[in-house]
Design an enzyme around this catalytic site. Structure first.
Site, PDB file in Angstrom:
ATOM      1  N   GLN A 199      -7.383  18.018   1.305  1.00  0.00           N
ATOM      2  CA  GLN A 199      -6.397  16.938   1.272  1.00  0.00           C
ATOM      3  C   GLN A 199      -6.460  16.244  -0.088  1.00  0.00           C
ATOM      4  O   GLN A 199      -7.533  16.103  -0.677  1.00  0.00           O
ATOM      5  CB  GLN A 199      -6.606  15.945   2.427  1.00  0.00           C
ATOM      6  CG  GLN A 199      -7.921  15.199   2.441  1.00  0.00           C
ATOM      7  CD  GLN A 199      -9.010  15.899   3.238  1.00  0.00           C
ATOM      8  OE1 GLN A 199      -9.104  17.117   3.218  1.00  0.00           O
ATOM      9  NE2 GLN A 199      -9.847  15.131   3.932  1.00  0.00           N
ATOM     10  N   TYR A 229      -1.285   0.163  10.048  1.00  0.00           N
ATOM     11  CA  TYR A 229      -1.485  -0.421   8.716  1.00  0.00           C
ATOM     12  C   TYR A 229      -0.253  -0.246   7.836  1.00  0.00           C
ATOM     13  O   TYR A 229       0.207  -1.190   7.179  1.00  0.00           O
ATOM     14  CB  TYR A 229      -2.702   0.216   8.059  1.00  0.00           C
ATOM     15  CG  TYR A 229      -3.028  -0.311   6.686  1.00  0.00           C
ATOM     16  CD1 TYR A 229      -3.488  -1.613   6.523  1.00  0.00           C
ATOM     17  CD2 TYR A 229      -2.883   0.489   5.560  1.00  0.00           C
ATOM     18  CE1 TYR A 229      -3.789  -2.100   5.260  1.00  0.00           C
ATOM     19  CE2 TYR A 229      -3.191   0.007   4.294  1.00  0.00           C
ATOM     20  CZ  TYR A 229      -3.639  -1.293   4.151  1.00  0.00           C
ATOM     21  OH  TYR A 229      -3.930  -1.771   2.893  1.00  0.00           O
ATOM     22  N   SER A 269       0.823  -1.207   0.000  1.00  0.00           N
ATOM     23  CA  SER A 269       0.000   0.000   0.000  1.00  0.00           C
ATOM     24  C   SER A 269       0.855   1.254   0.000  1.00  0.00           C
ATOM     25  O   SER A 269       1.992   1.258   0.501  1.00  0.00           O
ATOM     26  CB  SER A 269      -0.885   0.000   1.254  1.00  0.00           C
ATOM     27  OG  SER A 269      -1.468   1.268   1.485  1.00  0.00           O
TER      28      SER A 269
END
Length: 329
Positions: free
Chosen positions: A221, A150, A119
């Site tokens: 963002q 994560y 990721s």
């Protein structure tokens, strides 16, 4: 001769389900799909595939999953969107057991090739502090400062893959996914990611005629979002290559969350009053995929525009919500 066996771990999930469908359509391999969820909860399930319910956090289950396999795809993880990640850090970290046990089982089963779904959350936080992110290069993962829980789990698991190749000769391929979205995925319940959540909210606004939408953070963002068809093609190309190093698999079309909402509004044919929740989880300030390396090594990069991909996603979610509204027969 019997076809070789390809095993998709996390095959009941969003990306895994699309990969199973793709491999099945190719017809090159026998396909086994493995997931911890009950089959009724799988996003895509096919009767002519070897479907198994196994908890891959356990070594015996991992060994059963990869038995007889030539190729293993590890897309299994306990994860979701930013709201889930920030509120379930221990669960995210426990996914390290899945990859560890799958690597051990793949080594024992003499698997020819192993794919790991990493990721963009592995990238250092200090490279993602401004909205105008120039694009994250693969080298930007070090010095390490990834997303808490994560991101650390993904980065550690990348290293495990590397060392299983160095120590045991296991052929590994690693893709760093950048916000994969598309049909046949979750769009409600807390695990959904921004594109699906925004589509659902716009559809709800259309149907309720309450023209408001809640946006987490200030909406400025930035992210890039990668359509599922591009993700599957990228996996295919990477697995056919000799590239062992981690590589970005993401769109380089960076947008703000406000721009994402505007695209979804355009699809829905309305404008919404935006309410911003500044206390909600919002992740890093800016993230985009630098595709220099994937273009250099694979001669390709994801090409589906966000507008086109989101249109398909919106339509699928709308139909799925229609089915939910129908009374049971």
């Amino acid at each position: 001769m019997a076809k070789e066996l390809a095993v998709v771990c996390g095959g009941g999930g969003f990306i895994g389900g699309h990969l199973v469908a793709h491999l099945r359509a190719q017809g090159k391999y026998r396909v086994r799909s493995v997931d911890v969820k009950a089959p009724r909860e799988w996003y895509q399930r096919f009767d002519d595939v070897d479907n198994r319910v196994l908890d891959l956090r356990l070594h015996d289950a991992a060994a059963a999953a990869v038995e007889g396999a030539s190729i293993v795809y590890n897309l299994a993880a306990d994860m979701g969107g930013m709201g889930f990640i920030e509120n379930n850090r221990a669960l995210c970290m426990l996914s390290v057991l899945i990859n560890t046990h799958l690597l051990m089982a793949a080594k024992e089963a003499k698997v020819a090739k192993f794919f790991y779904a990493s990721s963009a959350c592995v990238y250092a936080a200090d490279k993602q502090v401004v909205t105008e992110n120039p694009g994250l290069k693969e080298s930007d993962a070090y010095p390490a400062l990834p997303e808490d829980s994560y991101g650390w789990e993904k980065l550690f698991s990348e290293r495990m893959c590397r060392h299983f190749h160095e120590d045991f000769g296991l052929e590994v391929r690693i893709a760093r996914f950048h916000n994969i979205y598309g049909p046949h995925g979750t769009y409600a319940g807390g695990r959904e990611k921004a594109p699906a959540a925004v589509c659902r909210k716009v559809i709800e606004a259309v149907r309720s005629k309450k023209h408001q939408i809640e946006i987490w953070g200030d909406g400025e963002q930035t992210r890039s979002f990668t359509y599922i068809a591009d993700c599957i093609e990228g996996i295919d190309r990477l697995m056919a290559s000799d590239v062992r190093e981690p590589i970005n698999l993401g769109s380089s079309e960076m947008v703000s969350i406000n721009q994402l909402v505007s695209i979804a509004e355009g699809i829905g044919g309305l404008k919404l009053d935006r309410k911003y929740d500044l206390s909600a989880p919002k992740g890093v300030r800016g993230r985009n995929s630098d595709n220099t390396l994937i273009k250099q090594l694979l001669g390709w990069e994801p090409a589906t525009s966000l507008k086109d991909g989101l249109t398909e996603t919106y339509r699928w979610i709308s139909k799925a919500m229609d089915r939910e509204r129908k009374p049971a027969a």
